[in-house]
Scaffold this motif. Structure first.
Motif, PDB file in Angstrom:
ATOM      1  N   LEU A  15       0.857  -1.178   0.000  1.00 47.96           N
ATOM      2  CA  LEU A  15       0.000   0.000   0.000  1.00 47.96           C
ATOM      3  C   LEU A  15       0.894   1.230   0.000  1.00 47.96           C
ATOM      4  N   VAL A  16       0.708   2.106  -0.972  1.00 46.06           N
ATOM      5  CA  VAL A  16       1.486   3.339  -1.079  1.00 46.06           C
ATOM      6  C   VAL A  16       0.551   4.511  -0.808  1.00 46.06           C
ATOM      7  N   VAL A  17       0.862   5.318   0.210  1.00 47.93           N
ATOM      8  CA  VAL A  17       0.007   6.439   0.612  1.00 47.93           C
ATOM      9  C   VAL A  17       0.799   7.734   0.452  1.00 47.93           C
ATOM     10  N   ASP A  22       3.633  13.962  -8.219  1.00 48.15           N
ATOM     11  CA  ASP A  22       4.958  13.832  -8.816  1.00 48.15           C
ATOM     12  C   ASP A  22       5.828  12.860  -8.025  1.00 48.15           C
ATOM     13  N   GLU A  23       5.815  12.993  -6.690  1.00 50.86           N
ATOM     14  CA  GLU A  23       6.613  12.094  -5.872  1.00 50.86           C
ATOM     15  C   GLU A  23       6.061  10.673  -5.912  1.00 50.86           C
ATOM     16  N   LEU A  24       4.737  10.572  -6.030  1.00 53.17           N
ATOM     17  CA  LEU A  24       4.116   9.257  -6.141  1.00 53.17           C
ATOM     18  C   LEU A  24       4.569   8.549  -7.420  1.00 53.17           C
ATOM     19  N   LEU A  27       8.003   7.070  -6.866  1.00 55.58           N
ATOM     20  CA  LEU A  27       7.978   5.870  -6.054  1.00 55.58           C
ATOM     21  C   LEU A  27       7.432   4.684  -6.844  1.00 55.58           C
ATOM     22  N   LEU A  28       6.387   4.932  -7.628  1.00 52.62           N
ATOM     23  CA  LEU A  28       5.811   3.852  -8.432  1.00 52.62           C
ATOM     24  C   LEU A  28       6.788   3.395  -9.506  1.00 52.62           C
ATOM     25  N   ARG A  37       2.128  -6.414  -6.000  1.00 59.26           N
ATOM     26  CA  ARG A  37       0.826  -5.795  -6.235  1.00 59.26           C
ATOM     27  C   ARG A  37       0.819  -4.458  -5.500  1.00 59.26           C
ATOM     28  N   ILE A  38       0.354  -3.421  -6.168  1.00 60.77           N
ATOM     29  CA  ILE A  38       0.392  -2.072  -5.594  1.00 60.77           C
ATOM     30  C   ILE A  38      -1.023  -1.516  -5.475  1.00 60.77           C
TER      31      ILE A  38
END
Length: 273
Positions: A15-17, A22-24, A27-28, A37-38
């Motif tokens: 889980l990415v919060v 842009d920063e997301l 990270l992705l 799985r994201i």
């Protein structure tokens, strides 16, 4: 396969919060091609809800997330039995020692500072996935048979929502962490991602007491322990548990335990002898 490789054959679910697009994306891009799985969330409470609904293996959590920060989400995750074992790694632009300590005390297992190196992110993710898998394997080992517990017929806490239980437990942990400086209700509620009215309702429904009453009782029970187990002076104990003066402490102690602090200590010494 190295020891730190992601668990196989099941693909780990991350889980990415983060609310910074842009920063997301960065990270992705780092996680792309790993086979994980994201699942994404763009605010703290959305992240908490998704973690309680989906089967997550690890959470990458930003700190600054608008109204409710990542610290509050982490406290809720660690207070909820359904999510307490999920490793939480903070990924944030702040490198202050104070913020890192706040995150670790909230229950995070690690801290990654932006801008990050992709190789470091992957290494930390893989390490904590492997450690979590090792803990699960140990917990799954055969245990001695225990007689089944009889479920309580009228257990208000058990019937309450998972979210309410997590809110109360997270707030209790914050109170007990420093009884000498219990946060005002507004700030305490904000630290666990809610508002004063809801936190007050949760304590009344689940604990049958107000937040103030819980803190007061915790202070008095801790003071009783210190009287019996330490050599601290009564004035020192009063300050340690958050009373403004020894006189106020003595009055509250006598009203609650029906004896003075001095009498409590003397009775304890007598029993020990």
């Amino acid at each position: 396969m190295s020891y730190w490789s992601p668990p196989e054959p099941r693909r780990a679910h991350l889980l990415v919060v983060d609310d910074n697009v842009d920063e997301l994306k960065l990270l992705l891009a780092t996680l792309r091609g790993t086979g994980y799985r994201i699942t994404l969330a763009f605010d703290a409470m959305e992240g908490y809800r998704r973690a309680t609904t989906l089967q997550m293996d690890l959470v990458l959590l930003d700190v600054r997330l608008g109204g409710t920060d990542g610290f509050a989400a982490c406290r809720l995750l660690k207070a909820d039995p359904a999510t307490a074992d999920i490793p939480v790694i903070f990924v944030t632009s702040s490198a202050s020692v104070e913020e890192r300590l706040t995150g670790l005390r909230a229950g995070a297992v690690d801290y990654i500072v932006k801008p990050f190196d992709p190789a470091e992110v992957m290494a930390r993710v893989e390490i904590h996935l492997a450690l979590a898998e090792s803990r699960r394997s140990s917990a799954a080992a055969p245990q001695p048979m225990q007689p089944p517990e009889r479920p309580a017929a009228t257990d208000s806490v058990a019937s309450a929502s998972s979210m309410d239980r997590a809110l109360m437990q997270a707030a209790e942990r914050l109170i007990l962490a420093d009884l000498s400086r219990v946060l005002p209700l507004r700030e305490l509620a904000a630290r666990v991602g809610t508002h004063e009215k809801r936190l007050s309702r949760v304590f009344k429904e689940l604990a049958n007491r107000t937040v103030f009453e819980f803190a007061r009782e915790a202070r008095l029970h801790e003071s009783q322990r210190l009287l019996l187990e330490s050599a601290m002076r009564i004035e020192e104990i009063a300050a340690a548990v958050g009373f403004s003066s020894a006189a106020n402490f003595s009055t509250a102690f006598r009203e609650y335990f029906d004896c003075t602090p001095s009498a409590c200590r003397q009775a304890g010494v007598g029993r020990a002898g």
